[in-house]
Design a protein around this motif. Structure first.
Motif, PDB file in Angstrom:
ATOM      1  N   ALA A 160      49.736   0.150 -28.237  1.00 46.00           N
ATOM      2  CA  ALA A 160      49.251  -1.051 -28.924  1.00 46.00           C
ATOM      3  C   ALA A 160      48.404  -0.717 -30.151  1.00 46.00           C
ATOM      4  N   GLN A 161      47.970   0.539 -30.265  1.00 47.06           N
ATOM      5  CA  GLN A 161      47.130   0.923 -31.402  1.00 47.06           C
ATOM      6  C   GLN A 161      47.936   1.093 -32.688  1.00 47.06           C
ATOM      7  N   ARG A 162      49.267   1.132 -32.588  1.00 53.62           N
ATOM      8  CA  ARG A 162      50.087   1.295 -33.788  1.00 53.62           C
ATOM      9  C   ARG A 162      49.817   0.156 -34.788  1.00 53.62           C
ATOM     10  N   GLY A 163      49.675   0.529 -36.042  1.00 51.30           N
ATOM     11  CA  GLY A 163      49.408  -0.456 -37.080  1.00 51.30           C
ATOM     12  C   GLY A 163      47.940  -0.728 -37.325  1.00 51.30           C
ATOM     13  N   LEU A 164      47.045  -0.073 -36.579  1.00 52.11           N
ATOM     14  CA  LEU A 164      45.610  -0.336 -36.681  1.00 52.11           C
ATOM     15  C   LEU A 164      45.094  -0.074 -38.095  1.00 52.11           C
ATOM     16  N   LEU A 165      45.396   1.097 -38.651  1.00 54.00           N
ATOM     17  CA  LEU A 165      44.872   1.423 -39.971  1.00 54.00           C
ATOM     18  C   LEU A 165      45.410   0.486 -41.041  1.00 54.00           C
ATOM     19  N   ALA A 166      46.664   0.110 -40.925  1.00 58.28           N
ATOM     20  CA  ALA A 166      47.242  -0.813 -41.906  1.00 58.28           C
ATOM     21  C   ALA A 166      46.515  -2.156 -41.879  1.00 58.28           C
ATOM     22  N   ASP A 167      46.186  -2.655 -40.692  1.00 59.51           N
ATOM     23  CA  ASP A 167      45.458  -3.919 -40.590  1.00 59.51           C
ATOM     24  C   ASP A 167      44.038  -3.781 -41.140  1.00 59.51           C
TER      25      ASP A 167
END
Length: 542
Positions: free
Chosen positions: A521-528
């Motif tokens: 679920a942590q995928r995409g964290l930095l992009a957000d």
């Protein structure tokens, strides 16, 4: 149901507050008063008088006020805290002090005392806390002994906001029939106050001990004219008053964060502004904005429910205060770091904000008291529903739009249910620390759900009319996704840690924490986080 102020009236009050305080309390005066540990009583009385009339928003219309609801009070308290938290505390103390009358007084008592707040702008104090009892209102030592025509009060109260400037004070004392509230007027023989406390923060508020030496109080000043109802009357307002202190944490934290944002947009280091450096924004700015907005979501949801007539919602008030005060304190701490050496100096004001916002984790129930309150209530829900409470809550999130991070918030609640079930099976809540940590995890899990619901409401245009609208629906969804990831990580990792830490060597480790899903679920964290930073600094318009 409480409709409260209309949007135009609320906006006018918020604007008037900002204009009044900017004129009466510019930063130079704030810093001077803070340095000298001086409460600006003149400014407070002007705010609660004809010059501004902020007191009208908190008093029901039938007693001459404007009839503001919980949502209005949250918005006003947040604005007050952004202006100065010490000043906000002094204003708030009047309404805290009059709450026992509002919620437990006779009609005649309400007309008398609330009417005086409206017409005369009198200041109140709330005399509950005692030197040896702290937050335990049941451990009273102040006594009320019946005498002809009334009672004699003896004892002491500690840490009382407006203690030496209030015109009247509601006092909790132990009568023969049990804890009871009494109203005392300033100048009553035997009623005195100590020199104001030399405090770490909120130095613009007046805080003093109160002393009662054979103080006579007429029988008609017994709130409700019946003994033994004091603790019930106090409990009736905890959800509401803790929501207001939550707004203080929110306002103080956001003021500190906004100052750091402005500073970093101009400060150049190594050829670029600090705001252009991901290592700066993603540590010192974005995470704190996310946590503050998670707290806001829970505050607004709770305020809406209180105004809808769902009751005092004491546990929800505790969660709101816990989330917002901890987030506000952390944001203010980060703001000092964000300013570097300048943040450690008084002229930049974030140093003062940090000292001020620290009190929100202490007064109206310490964070530790709140963790215990939250955990005990939700633990009972877990037991009564045989573990279905949070599993059912997770299932309801499934209907929300995917872009809100609702699936991750649901996973956080499912992990929370697993942690609580492991505690039940192992009888682990016998460890007080485990129970307190459950309170922290519960608050974060429920906040993830609230924030996902708020993001969904923003997307479909159903946010409450008076809701804060700083962020667009798309950005609010990104904020929700970031917080949901943090919540599921905290619950799975920290919850598992304390469960395993409380087990003996031969006990099996808990299952159901779904570590692989939590990490995925942590995928995409930095992009957000990049999206949020770009919006905060005006680099994107989403």
């Amino acid at each position: 149901m409480t409709s409260g102020l209309d949007l135009e009236s609320l906006d006018l009050m918020l604007d008037a507050l900002g204009d009044f305080v900017a004129a009466a309390l510019p930063e130079e005066r704030q810093l001077a008063l803070d340095r000298d540990d001086t409460c600006p009583e003149d400014t407070i009385r002007q705010m609660c008088g004809d010059d501004l009339g902020v007191q009208l928003a908190f008093v029901p219309e039938e007693y001459g006020g404007m009839g503001g609801g919980a949502f209005d009070s949250y918005r006003i308290c947040e604005r007050l805290a952004r202006l100065d938290l010490g000043l906000a505390t002094s204003v708030f103390a009047t309404f805290l002090g009059s709450d026992p009358i509002l919620f437990g007084g006779t009609e005649e008592q309400k007309e008398r005392w609330l009417g005086r707040i409206v017409k005369e702008g009198i200041l109140f104090a709330y005399g509950a806390t005692e030197p040896e009892a702290g937050s335990d209102l049941g451990a009273l030592r102040t006594t009320a002994t019946p005498v002809e025509g009334g009672y004699r009060l003896n004892g002491r109260k500690q840490w009382i906001s407006n203690g030496s400037i209030a015109d009247a004070c509601s006092v909790l004392a132990l009568a023969p029939g049990g804890p009871s509230w009494f109203v005392l007027e300033r100048g009553t023989e035997g009623f005195s106050s100590a020199v104001p406390e030399d405090k770490h923060g909120i130095r613009l508020s007046n805080t003093a001990a109160l002393y009662f030496d054979e103080v006579f109080v007429p029988a008609e000043n017994l709130v409700g004219l019946a003994e033994g109802k004091g603790l019930v009357q106090a409990q009736n307002v905890f959800g509401y008053t803790r929501l207001m202190v939550a707004a203080f944490g929110l306002g103080g934290g956001w003021e500190a964060a906004d100052r750091a944002i402005r500073y970093s947009a101009d400060r150049v280091q190594a050829g670029a502004t600090l705001s252009a450096k991901q290592g700066y924004t993603h540590k010192l700015i974005v995470p704190h904005v996310v946590r503050l907005e998670a707290a806001r979501a829970f505050i607004e949801e709770t305020a809406t429910r209180i105004d809808a007539g769902e009751g005092s919602l004491n546990t929800e008030g505790a969660i709101a205060k816990y989330l917002a005060s901890e987030a506000g304190n952390a944001a203010a701490e980060a703001a000092i770091q964000a300013h570097g050496g300048y943040g450690y100096t008084r002229p930049y004001l974030v140093e003062k904000i940090k000292r001020d916002v620290r009190i929100t984790t202490i007064y109206e129930g310490t964070s530790e008291i709140l963790e215990m309150t939250i955990a005990r209530d939700r633990w009972q829900q877990h037991l009564k529903t045989r573990g279905a409470h949070y599993r059912d809550a997770a299932a309801t999130l499934a209907a929300l739009p995917a872009e809100t991070g609702a699936a991750t918030a649901a996973l956080a609640l499912e992990c929370l249910a697993a942690v609580m079930e492991a505690c039940r099976a192992g009888r682990l809540t016998r460890n007080q620390h485990v129970l307190l940590r459950l309170g922290e995890l519960i608050a974060n899990g429920e906040a993830a759900g609230s924030l996902a619901r708020r993001a969904a409401a923003a997307l479909d245009g159903t946010l409450p009319e008076k809701a804060d609208r700083r962020f667009s629906p798309a950005v609010l969804a990104a904020i929700s996704r970031v917080f949901a990831r943090e919540a599921v990580m905290k619950i799975a990792e920290e919850g598992g840690r304390w469960v395993i830490g409380a087990l003996s060597e031969n006990d099996a480790a808990p299952d159901g924490l779904r570590g692989d899903e939590m990490r995925a679920a942590q995928r995409g964290l930095l992009a957000d986080m990049d999206v949020i930073a770009d919006v905060l600094y005006g680099r994107a318009d989403l």
